[in-house]
Design an enzyme around this catalytic site. Sequence first.
Site, PDB file in Angstrom:
ATOM      1  CD  GLN A  50      -5.824  85.982  40.676  1.00  0.00           C
ATOM      2  OE1 GLN A  50      -5.293  86.989  41.074  1.00  0.00           O
ATOM      3  NE2 GLN A  50      -7.054  85.675  40.960  1.00  0.00           N
ATOM      4  CG  PHE A  51      -3.883  79.197  37.520  1.00  0.00           C
ATOM      5  CD1 PHE A  51      -4.947  78.445  37.057  1.00  0.00           C
ATOM      6  CD2 PHE A  51      -3.556  79.140  38.870  1.00  0.00           C
ATOM      7  CE1 PHE A  51      -5.676  77.646  37.924  1.00  0.00           C
ATOM      8  CE2 PHE A  51      -4.272  78.341  39.734  1.00  0.00           C
ATOM      9  CZ  PHE A  51      -5.341  77.589  39.270  1.00  0.00           C
ATOM     10  CB  THR A  52      -8.033  81.948  38.542  1.00  0.00           C
ATOM     11  OG1 THR A  52      -7.617  83.142  39.211  1.00  0.00           O
ATOM     12  CG2 THR A  52      -7.696  80.729  39.388  1.00  0.00           C
TER      13      THR A  52
END
Length: 148
Positions: free
Chosen positions: A78-80
Site C-alpha cells: 500500500q504505497f498510499t
Amino acid sequence: MKVIIQRSKKAEVKIENEIIASIEYGLVLLVGIESADTKEDVDYLVRKITALRIFSDESDKMNLSVEDVKGDILSVSQFTLHADTKKGNRPSFIQAAKPEIAIPLYESFNEGLRRNNIRVANGVFGADMQVSLVNDGPVTIILDSKNK
C-alpha cells in the site's frame, strides 16, 4: 517502511471479484515502502512483527505473538501509506518507492515472514484490490522502520 498491523479473525483480498488471498486468525499487514528503504528496514520489521505480542494469553493479557498462536498473515502492499498531505488537499506520493525498488523489498519482506514458519498470503503489487477483514479487538498498531 511503514506497516499498519491489524489483528484479524479473518481477511481476504479480491481482484475483479475473485478471492486471490485469504487468511483465518492472524494479522493483516498494510505495507508501504518508500524510496529510501533498504533490506535493513525489511529485516527490522520482520523481526518486530513476528515477535510483537498482541494476542491474548490464557489470562486475557496481550502476551502472545503471531508465531505463538500459529496465526496467518495477509500482506498487502500500500504505497498510499507514504502520502504527503501537508500542501493542499491532494496527496503527493513522491516518497513512495517506484516498483523497481518496492517490489523486491516487498517480496523480501514476505519471504522473511515465511522463514519464521508463518503462512503468508499476499495481494498483488500495484493491483486494484478490495481488502476485507474482521478486526479482532480491534487491535491496530503502526510501525515505521525509521522510528526504531
